[in-house]
Write a protein that holds these residues in place. Structure first.
Motif, PDB file in Angstrom:
ATOM      1  N   GLN A  17       0.837  -1.199   0.000  1.00 22.81           N
ATOM      2  CA  GLN A  17       0.000   0.000   0.000  1.00 22.81           C
ATOM      3  C   GLN A  17       0.872   1.250   0.000  1.00 22.81           C
ATOM      4  O   GLN A  17       2.024   1.226   0.472  1.00 22.81           O
ATOM      5  CB  GLN A  17      -0.905   0.000   1.226  1.00 22.81           C
ATOM      6  N   PRO A  18       0.344   2.347  -0.500  1.00 20.64           N
ATOM      7  CA  PRO A  18       1.093   3.615  -0.415  1.00 20.64           C
ATOM      8  C   PRO A  18       1.516   3.908   1.014  1.00 20.64           C
ATOM      9  O   PRO A  18       0.734   3.715   1.955  1.00 20.64           O
ATOM     10  CB  PRO A  18       0.084   4.640  -0.932  1.00 20.64           C
ATOM     11  N   GLY A  19       2.740   4.366   1.167  1.00 20.80           N
ATOM     12  CA  GLY A  19       3.293   4.617   2.486  1.00 20.80           C
ATOM     13  C   GLY A  19       4.002   3.431   3.096  1.00 20.80           C
ATOM     14  O   GLY A  19       4.689   3.568   4.115  1.00 20.80           O
ATOM     15  N   GLY A  20       3.867   2.275   2.479  1.00 19.95           N
ATOM     16  CA  GLY A  20       4.480   1.064   2.995  1.00 19.95           C
ATOM     17  C   GLY A  20       5.936   0.924   2.590  1.00 19.95           C
ATOM     18  O   GLY A  20       6.513   1.818   1.950  1.00 19.95           O
ATOM     19  N   SER A  21       6.515  -0.205   2.971  1.00 18.89           N
ATOM     20  CA  SER A  21       7.931  -0.472   2.721  1.00 18.89           C
ATOM     21  C   SER A  21       8.131  -1.852   2.118  1.00 18.89           C
ATOM     22  O   SER A  21       7.332  -2.767   2.358  1.00 18.89           O
ATOM     23  CB  SER A  21       8.726  -0.396   4.036  1.00 18.89           C
ATOM     24  N   LEU A  22       9.188  -1.967   1.351  1.00 21.37           N
ATOM     25  CA  LEU A  22       9.656  -3.250   0.828  1.00 21.37           C
ATOM     26  C   LEU A  22      11.171  -3.232   0.835  1.00 21.37           C
ATOM     27  O   LEU A  22      11.781  -2.163   0.706  1.00 21.37           O
ATOM     28  CB  LEU A  22       9.173  -3.489  -0.611  1.00 21.37           C
ATOM     29  N   ARG A  23      11.761  -4.405   0.942  1.00 22.86           N
ATOM     30  CA  ARG A  23      13.199  -4.519   0.783  1.00 22.86           C
ATOM     31  C   ARG A  23      13.495  -5.484  -0.354  1.00 22.86           C
ATOM     32  O   ARG A  23      13.114  -6.660  -0.299  1.00 22.86           O
ATOM     33  CB  ARG A  23      13.889  -5.007   2.060  1.00 22.86           C
ATOM     34  N   LEU A  24      14.153  -4.965  -1.363  1.00 23.79           N
ATOM     35  CA  LEU A  24      14.586  -5.793  -2.485  1.00 23.79           C
ATOM     36  C   LEU A  24      15.975  -6.344  -2.205  1.00 23.79           C
ATOM     37  O   LEU A  24      16.817  -5.660  -1.613  1.00 23.79           O
ATOM     38  CB  LEU A  24      14.594  -4.990  -3.778  1.00 23.79           C
ATOM     39  N   SER A  25      16.198  -7.547  -2.663  1.00 25.22           N
ATOM     40  CA  SER A  25      17.495  -8.187  -2.514  1.00 25.22           C
ATOM     41  C   SER A  25      18.067  -8.509  -3.886  1.00 25.22           C
ATOM     42  O   SER A  25      17.330  -8.827  -4.820  1.00 25.22           O
ATOM     43  CB  SER A  25      17.365  -9.488  -1.713  1.00 25.22           C
TER      44      SER A  25
END
Length: 124
Positions: A13-21
Protein backbone atom coordinates in the motif's frame (compact mmCIF):
# COMPACT_ATOMS: atom_id res chain seq x y z
CA UNK A 1 30.31 -14.95 -15.35
CA UNK A 2 28.46 -12.96 -12.70
CA UNK A 3 24.80 -13.84 -12.29
CA UNK A 4 22.35 -11.63 -10.40
CA UNK A 5 18.95 -12.58 -9.02
CA UNK A 6 16.50 -10.08 -7.53
CA UNK A 7 13.81 -10.89 -5.01
CA UNK A 8 11.52 -9.14 -2.57
CA UNK A 9 9.06 -7.44 -4.85
CA UNK A 10 5.34 -7.52 -4.27
CA UNK A 11 2.19 -5.53 -3.68
CA UNK A 12 2.28 -2.85 -1.00
CA UNK A 13 0.00 0.00 0.00
CA UNK A 14 1.09 3.61 -0.42
CA UNK A 15 3.29 4.62 2.49
CA UNK A 16 4.48 1.06 3.00
CA UNK A 17 7.93 -0.47 2.72
CA UNK A 18 9.66 -3.25 0.83
CA UNK A 19 13.20 -4.52 0.78
CA UNK A 20 14.59 -5.79 -2.49
CA UNK A 21 17.50 -8.19 -2.51
CA UNK A 22 20.09 -8.78 -5.19
CA UNK A 23 22.05 -12.01 -4.87
CA UNK A 24 25.30 -12.58 -6.71
CA UNK A 25 26.69 -15.89 -7.92
CA UNK A 26 28.99 -17.70 -8.09
CA UNK A 27 30.17 -16.80 -4.60
CA UNK A 28 33.71 -16.45 -5.91
CA UNK A 29 32.63 -13.29 -7.77
CA UNK A 30 32.29 -10.84 -4.92
CA UNK A 31 29.66 -8.15 -5.40
CA UNK A 32 31.82 -5.84 -3.31
CA UNK A 33 34.15 -5.52 -6.29
CA UNK A 34 31.34 -4.23 -8.49
CA UNK A 35 29.27 -1.12 -8.51
CA UNK A 36 25.68 -2.34 -8.14
CA UNK A 37 22.95 -0.26 -9.66
CA UNK A 38 19.23 -0.46 -9.12
CA UNK A 39 17.04 0.45 -12.06
CA UNK A 40 13.31 0.38 -12.66
CA UNK A 41 11.12 0.25 -15.70
CA UNK A 42 7.44 0.63 -16.46
CA UNK A 43 5.84 -0.47 -19.74
CA UNK A 44 6.41 2.01 -22.53
CA UNK A 45 9.14 3.90 -20.72
CA UNK A 46 12.91 3.66 -20.64
CA UNK A 47 14.69 1.95 -17.81
CA UNK A 48 15.69 4.57 -15.26
CA UNK A 49 18.41 4.64 -12.64
CA UNK A 50 17.22 4.53 -9.04
CA UNK A 51 20.38 4.04 -7.02
CA UNK A 52 23.96 2.90 -7.32
CA UNK A 53 26.26 1.70 -4.56
CA UNK A 54 29.92 2.13 -5.33
CA UNK A 55 32.73 -0.39 -5.33
CA UNK A 56 34.16 -1.45 -1.95
CA UNK A 57 32.51 1.15 0.25
CA UNK A 58 32.27 3.81 -2.38
CA UNK A 59 29.57 6.42 -2.29
CA UNK A 60 25.95 5.62 -2.95
CA UNK A 61 23.90 7.69 -5.37
CA UNK A 62 20.15 8.10 -5.53
CA UNK A 63 17.73 9.51 -8.06
CA UNK A 64 16.05 12.67 -6.82
CA UNK A 65 12.69 10.91 -6.94
CA UNK A 66 13.76 8.38 -4.27
CA UNK A 67 16.25 10.38 -2.23
CA UNK A 68 15.39 10.22 1.46
CA UNK A 69 13.09 7.23 0.98
CA UNK A 70 15.30 4.48 -0.48
CA UNK A 71 18.50 3.12 1.02
CA UNK A 72 20.96 0.82 -0.77
CA UNK A 73 23.29 -1.36 1.26
CA UNK A 74 25.59 -4.35 1.01
CA UNK A 75 26.06 -7.54 3.01
CA UNK A 76 29.43 -8.74 1.82
CA UNK A 77 29.34 -11.90 3.91
CA UNK A 78 26.22 -13.00 2.03
CA UNK A 79 27.28 -11.52 -1.31
CA UNK A 80 24.05 -9.53 -1.36
CA UNK A 81 22.96 -5.99 -2.08
CA UNK A 82 19.69 -4.58 -0.80
CA UNK A 83 17.38 -1.73 -1.65
CA UNK A 84 15.24 -0.68 1.30
CA UNK A 85 12.25 1.23 -0.04
CA UNK A 86 10.22 3.29 2.40
CA UNK A 87 7.28 5.67 2.05
CA UNK A 88 6.38 4.02 -1.22
CA UNK A 89 4.21 5.87 -3.71
CA UNK A 90 2.12 4.62 -6.64
CA UNK A 91 4.71 6.22 -8.95
CA UNK A 92 7.26 3.74 -7.60
CA UNK A 93 5.37 0.92 -9.30
CA UNK A 94 7.75 -0.75 -11.77
CA UNK A 95 9.90 -3.77 -12.44
CA UNK A 96 13.10 -3.31 -10.48
CA UNK A 97 16.44 -4.63 -11.67
CA UNK A 98 19.88 -4.86 -10.14
CA UNK A 99 22.92 -4.68 -12.37
CA UNK A 100 26.70 -4.75 -12.04
CA UNK A 101 29.34 -2.48 -13.51
CA UNK A 102 32.89 -1.38 -12.92
CA UNK A 103 31.70 1.99 -11.61
CA UNK A 104 28.44 3.76 -10.93
CA UNK A 105 26.59 5.35 -13.80
CA UNK A 106 23.06 6.39 -14.69
CA UNK A 107 23.47 4.79 -18.10
CA UNK A 108 22.02 1.33 -18.67
CA UNK A 109 24.71 0.59 -21.24
CA UNK A 110 27.46 0.81 -18.61
CA UNK A 111 26.16 -2.24 -16.81
CA UNK A 112 27.20 -5.68 -18.00
CA UNK A 113 25.26 -8.11 -15.82
CA UNK A 114 21.54 -7.87 -15.07
CA UNK A 115 19.04 -9.73 -13.00
CA UNK A 116 15.66 -10.82 -14.30
CA UNK A 117 13.75 -8.14 -12.41
CA UNK A 118 11.17 -8.15 -9.64
CA UNK A 119 7.78 -6.47 -9.81
CA UNK A 120 6.91 -3.80 -7.26
CA UNK A 121 3.32 -2.59 -7.20
CA UNK A 122 2.22 0.23 -4.92
CA UNK A 123 -1.54 0.43 -4.76
CA UNK A 124 -4.37 0.66 -2.29
Amino acid sequence: QLRLVESGGGLVQPGGSLRLSCAGSPITLKLDYYAIGWFRQVPGKEREAVSCIGVRGGRTNYADSVKGRFIASRDNAKNMVYLQMNSLKPDDTAVYYCAAAGYCSDYVSRFDSWGQGTQVTVSS
